[in-house]
Design an enzyme around this catalytic site. Structure first.
Site, PDB file in Angstrom:
ATOM      1  N   ARG A   1       0.886  -1.170   0.000  1.00  0.00           N
ATOM      2  CA  ARG A   1       0.000   0.000   0.000  1.00  0.00           C
ATOM      3  C   ARG A   1       0.919   1.214   0.000  1.00  0.00           C
ATOM      4  NH1 ARG A   1      -5.414   1.246   1.653  1.00  0.00           N
ATOM      5  NH2 ARG A   1      -5.590   3.231   2.775  1.00  0.00           N
TER       6      ARG A   1
ATOM      7  N   HIS B   1      -6.614   1.570  -7.119  1.00  0.00           N
ATOM      8  CA  HIS B   1      -6.964   0.836  -5.895  1.00  0.00           C
ATOM      9  C   HIS B   1      -7.748  -0.419  -6.310  1.00  0.00           C
ATOM     10  CE1 HIS B   1      -7.480  -0.068  -1.843  1.00  0.00           C
ATOM     11  NE2 HIS B   1      -8.173   0.977  -1.394  1.00  0.00           N
TER      12      HIS B   1
ATOM     13  N   GLN C   1      -9.765  -2.864  -3.743  1.00  0.00           N
ATOM     14  CA  GLN C   1     -11.019  -2.277  -3.271  1.00  0.00           C
ATOM     15  C   GLN C   1     -12.145  -2.527  -4.258  1.00  0.00           C
ATOM     16  OE1 GLN C   1     -11.911  -0.367  -0.316  1.00  0.00           O
ATOM     17  NE2 GLN C   1     -13.907  -0.848  -1.225  1.00  0.00           N
TER      18      GLN C   1
ATOM     19  N   ASP D   1     -15.807   8.929  -2.488  1.00  0.00           N
ATOM     20  CA  ASP D   1     -14.570   8.732  -1.733  1.00  0.00           C
ATOM     21  C   ASP D   1     -14.174  10.077  -1.129  1.00  0.00           C
ATOM     22  OD1 ASP D   1     -12.280   7.513  -0.699  1.00  0.00           O
ATOM     23  OD2 ASP D   1     -11.100   7.846  -2.512  1.00  0.00           O
TER      24      ASP D   1
ATOM     25  N   CYS E   1     -15.764   3.621   0.043  1.00  0.00           N
ATOM     26  CA  CYS E   1     -14.692   2.686   0.409  1.00  0.00           C
ATOM     27  C   CYS E   1     -14.220   2.858   1.846  1.00  0.00           C
ATOM     28  CB  CYS E   1     -13.525   2.815  -0.560  1.00  0.00           C
ATOM     29  SG  CYS E   1     -12.727   4.425  -0.530  1.00  0.00           S
TER      30      CYS E   1
ATOM     31  N   ARG F   1     -14.280  -6.718   1.654  1.00  0.00           N
ATOM     32  CA  ARG F   1     -12.833  -6.626   1.458  1.00  0.00           C
ATOM     33  C   ARG F   1     -12.182  -7.953   1.848  1.00  0.00           C
ATOM     34  NH1 ARG F   1     -10.135  -1.642   1.288  1.00  0.00           N
ATOM     35  NH2 ARG F   1      -8.278  -2.951   1.038  1.00  0.00           N
TER      36      ARG F   1
END
Length: 350
Positions: A145, A172, A175, A263, A303, A331
């Protein structure tokens, strides 16, 4: 480029196929239990996952089927990643990514080790290529990440084990697997033409939504303030591939959405722009009144983490149309499915 398991040899990157045809939903009774002899074949064995476009539509379908199956509890009798280890590199803090990859490896019989930025220092304490060449000697996969997509690419170019994008400045993709698992739970497997509207910053999530539109045939609309549109190269590539993509600054595009997604306006590392961004994004907040304008059976996704008072409000994430916390749960299931399809053919090295 992608790679073959353990060999370190590179193979040509796959080209995404047209969206896979709809498949009948599997039984939800939970009666089915996998054994080592009934597991599906890993479809991405030994490869990297830096982008959703590192899989074909058919491979995405296999990963999604596995994720749904895992959520139904059909994998409780098997530990397909027993004896394997996944390194978790974090340049950016995380609740969901950290917990779900760690718990996921445990549930599949493997082990995860978390490495902080202070311990690794990609490109600062050590060259990225040196980190890759060390880790490939000890672990069976790496989830990173990071701030820069380029660091992920350099890890992948120098490590013979699978590299997974847990988030970068550009994309991403993990996700989006959870997002689309949640969407399928609501609308079924055939998403062709489903209207997915993303509102807010044209960031890594927006770019990955465009990629998933290519793979699934969803009609993706990105709604942003002027100057905050998604990556132009990502958008142009989608158009060349025939994707159904609309990029607009018109807030009325939210109306009638089957899926409304948002987001944060201020991602980690952008704190210096906070005041400018808050002014630019005024009016782009998802509220209950905005949710009243989407389709009757439409759903709201985020998310997380949510910056309440900015891109949304608590009344939206708690709204009857919200599936935000189902999305967070998924997830775990989606990433377990991904890890299985990347690492499921590997044998313990000790």
């Amino acid at each position: 480029m992608t790679k073959s398991a353990r060999s370190g040899k590179k193979t040509a990157k796959v080209t995404p196929a047209t969206p896979a045809p709809a498949q009948a939903a599997r039984p939800t009774s939970g009666a089915l239990r996998h054994t080592p002899n009934t597991l599906p074949r890993p479809v991405m064995a030994g490869r990297d996952f830096l982008s959703n476009l590192d899989m074909t539509a058919a491979e995405l379908r296999a990963v999604m089927d596995t994720a749904h199956s895992m959520k139904r509890g059909e994998w409780r009798e098997v530990k397909p990643l027993a004896g394997l280890t996944l390194a978790l590199i974090f340049e950016k803090a995380s609740l969901r990514t950290r917990t779900t990859f760690d718990v996921g490896m445990y549930q599949l019989g493997g082990h995860a080790i978390t490495l902080t930025n202070q311990e690794v220092g990609l490109g600062t304490r050590e060259r990225v290529s040196d980190v890759a060449r060390n880790l490939e000697r000890w672990v069976d996969g790496v989830m990173a990440r990071v701030y820069l997509q380029g660091n992920l690419q350099e890890l992948a170019e120098n490590a013979s084990v699978p590299i997974i994008n847990g988030l970068s400045d550009m994309l991403h993709p993990a996700q989006l697997l959870a997002d689309y698992q949640t969407i399928e739970e609501e609308f079924g497997h055939n998403l062709n033409g489903l209207r997915v509207v993303y509102i807010g910053d044209g960031n890594n999530l927006a770019n990955s939504h465009i990629h998933m539109g290519i793979l699934t045939g969803t009609d993706v609309t990105i709604v942003t303030p002027v100057g905050y549109e998604p990556n132009a190269a990502v958008a142009m590539d989608a158009v060349k591939r025939g994707a159904k993509l609309t990029i607009t600054n018109d807030l009325s595009a939210v109306e009638g959405a089957d899926v409304l997604y948002t987001d944060v306006w201020i991602s980690m590392g952008m704190e210096a722009e906070a005041d400018i961004r808050r002014r630019a994004f005024k009016g782009y907040q998802v509220t209950p009144s905005m949710l009243d304008t989407i389709a009757k059976k439409g759903i709201f996704l985020h998310c997380l983490p949510a910056h309440y008072g900015e891109e949304t409000v608590p009344e939206a994430t708690e709204h009857r149309k919200s599936r935000v916390f189902d999305e967070a749960e998924n997830r775990l299931h989606a990433q377990k499915a991904l890890m299985y399809h990347l690492m499921g053919e590997l044998q313990p090295r000790w």
